[in-house]
Scaffold this motif. Sequence first.
Motif, PDB file in Angstrom:
ATOM      1  N   GLU A  17       0.849  -1.194   0.000  1.00  0.00           N
ATOM      2  CA  GLU A  17       0.000   0.000   0.000  1.00  0.00           C
ATOM      3  C   GLU A  17       0.884   1.243   0.000  1.00  0.00           C
ATOM      4  O   GLU A  17       1.783   1.374   0.823  1.00  0.00           O
ATOM      5  N   LEU A  18       0.634   2.156  -0.934  1.00  0.00           N
ATOM      6  CA  LEU A  18       1.409   3.386  -1.032  1.00  0.00           C
ATOM      7  C   LEU A  18       0.691   4.577  -0.408  1.00  0.00           C
ATOM      8  O   LEU A  18       1.324   5.450   0.177  1.00  0.00           O
ATOM      9  N   LEU A  19      -0.627   4.628  -0.564  1.00  0.00           N
ATOM     10  CA  LEU A  19      -1.407   5.769  -0.093  1.00  0.00           C
ATOM     11  C   LEU A  19      -2.839   5.339   0.137  1.00  0.00           C
ATOM     12  O   LEU A  19      -3.420   4.625  -0.698  1.00  0.00           O
ATOM     13  N   LYS A  20      -3.405   5.757   1.253  1.00  0.00           N
ATOM     14  CA  LYS A  20      -4.835   5.575   1.475  1.00  0.00           C
ATOM     15  C   LYS A  20      -5.408   6.940   1.811  1.00  0.00           C
ATOM     16  O   LYS A  20      -5.299   7.429   2.931  1.00  0.00           O
ATOM     17  N   GLY A  21      -5.966   7.598   0.799  1.00  0.00           N
ATOM     18  CA  GLY A  21      -6.563   8.909   0.976  1.00  0.00           C
ATOM     19  C   GLY A  21      -8.055   8.807   1.182  1.00  0.00           C
ATOM     20  O   GLY A  21      -8.625   7.708   1.243  1.00  0.00           O
ATOM     21  N   SER A  22      -8.698   9.961   1.270  1.00  0.00           N
ATOM     22  CA  SER A  22     -10.160   9.964   1.426  1.00  0.00           C
ATOM     23  C   SER A  22     -10.864   9.563   0.146  1.00  0.00           C
ATOM     24  O   SER A  22     -12.028   9.175   0.156  1.00  0.00           O
ATOM     25  N   PHE A  23     -10.155   9.633  -0.979  1.00  0.00           N
ATOM     26  CA  PHE A  23     -10.755   9.342  -2.280  1.00  0.00           C
ATOM     27  C   PHE A  23     -10.028   8.216  -3.001  1.00  0.00           C
ATOM     28  O   PHE A  23     -10.640   7.289  -3.520  1.00  0.00           O
ATOM     29  N   LEU A  24      -8.698   8.247  -3.027  1.00  0.00           N
ATOM     30  CA  LEU A  24      -7.922   7.297  -3.801  1.00  0.00           C
ATOM     31  C   LEU A  24      -7.092   6.387  -2.897  1.00  0.00           C
ATOM     32  O   LEU A  24      -6.690   6.778  -1.803  1.00  0.00           O
ATOM     33  N   HIS A  25      -6.832   5.179  -3.403  1.00  0.00           N
ATOM     34  CA  HIS A  25      -6.080   4.169  -2.675  1.00  0.00           C
ATOM     35  C   HIS A  25      -5.034   3.627  -3.655  1.00  0.00           C
ATOM     36  O   HIS A  25      -5.391   3.012  -4.667  1.00  0.00           O
ATOM     37  N   ALA A  26      -3.748   3.863  -3.360  1.00  0.00           N
ATOM     38  CA  ALA A  26      -2.689   3.519  -4.306  1.00  0.00           C
ATOM     39  C   ALA A  26      -1.858   2.339  -3.813  1.00  0.00           C
ATOM     40  O   ALA A  26      -1.585   2.212  -2.614  1.00  0.00           O
ATOM     41  N   PHE A  27      -1.435   1.496  -4.765  1.00  0.00           N
ATOM     42  CA  PHE A  27      -0.674   0.286  -4.467  1.00  0.00           C
ATOM     43  C   PHE A  27       0.496   0.142  -5.422  1.00  0.00           C
ATOM     44  O   PHE A  27       0.472   0.646  -6.550  1.00  0.00           O
ATOM     45  N   ARG A  28       1.512  -0.601  -4.963  1.00  0.00           N
ATOM     46  CA  ARG A  28       2.581  -1.083  -5.821  1.00  0.00           C
ATOM     47  C   ARG A  28       2.618  -2.596  -5.682  1.00  0.00           C
ATOM     48  O   ARG A  28       2.917  -3.120  -4.613  1.00  0.00           O
ATOM     49  N   ASP A  29       2.287  -3.303  -6.746  1.00  0.00           N
ATOM     50  CA  ASP A  29       2.275  -4.762  -6.731  1.00  0.00           C
ATOM     51  C   ASP A  29       3.497  -5.313  -7.455  1.00  0.00           C
ATOM     52  O   ASP A  29       3.976  -4.733  -8.434  1.00  0.00           O
ATOM     53  N   THR A  30       3.969  -6.440  -6.967  1.00  0.00           N
ATOM     54  CA  THR A  30       4.955  -7.224  -7.697  1.00  0.00           C
ATOM     55  C   THR A  30       4.183  -8.293  -8.449  1.00  0.00           C
ATOM     56  O   THR A  30       3.335  -8.986  -7.869  1.00  0.00           O
ATOM     57  N   VAL A  31       4.449  -8.415  -9.752  1.00  0.00           N
ATOM     58  CA  VAL A  31       3.707  -9.364 -10.585  1.00  0.00           C
ATOM     59  C   VAL A  31       4.679 -10.257 -11.350  1.00  0.00           C
ATOM     60  O   VAL A  31       5.811  -9.867 -11.650  1.00  0.00           O
ATOM     61  N   GLN A  32       4.193 -11.462 -11.615  1.00  0.00           N
ATOM     62  CA  GLN A  32       4.937 -12.376 -12.480  1.00  0.00           C
ATOM     63  C   GLN A  32       4.382 -12.232 -13.890  1.00  0.00           C
ATOM     64  O   GLN A  32       3.170 -12.366 -14.118  1.00  0.00           O
TER      65      GLN A  32
END
Length: 199
Positions: A17-32
Amino acid sequence: MHTKDQHLIERKVDSEELLKGSFLHAFRDTVQLPDGSMATREYVQHPGAVMVVPMLDDGRLVLERQYRYPLHRVMIEFPAGKLDAGESTFACAQRELLEETGYSATEWARAGMLHPVIAYSTEFIDIWFARGLSLGERRLDAGEFLDVFTATLPELLEWCRDGQVTDGKTLTAALWLQNLAWGTWALDWQSAAALTAAG
């Protein structure tokens, strides 16, 4: 997901999880990746939204001019807004139309769904058309400032062509309107009462 697409699928291995705001929720995922190598994907979770294309009886369209902070400019767009938790897209469309423009509509048609920024957001926008409009009083949210105006379809198409309109959802609405005018696309109009009863 179609089985024929399996060779394209990226599979999540880890998520941060990078950011949890009142409107947006940002993530950085590792993917194969499909070839077995690893990569990162940063993206924003979005609650979803609606856009309303209000059509007056004389053929004019109801539009808005609103300052959009990330671009630092006033944009021409159709009424739109994000979904509240548990809200249907039709209820959201009715609410946003009334709040932003003061109009209510007796007939509605859902045109489909738009994914405006597929590279970095889960956002979807449900596209609704509205007619049988009657004007009441606007109920803008606190901190919301916008001008409401009307334009003809030829005016809107000219603005799309010359770059005055660059908002993706409004460009999509213009495509719909153009195809409706040509008779190549159609809408399934329903009464507001029937759509409300259907839930």
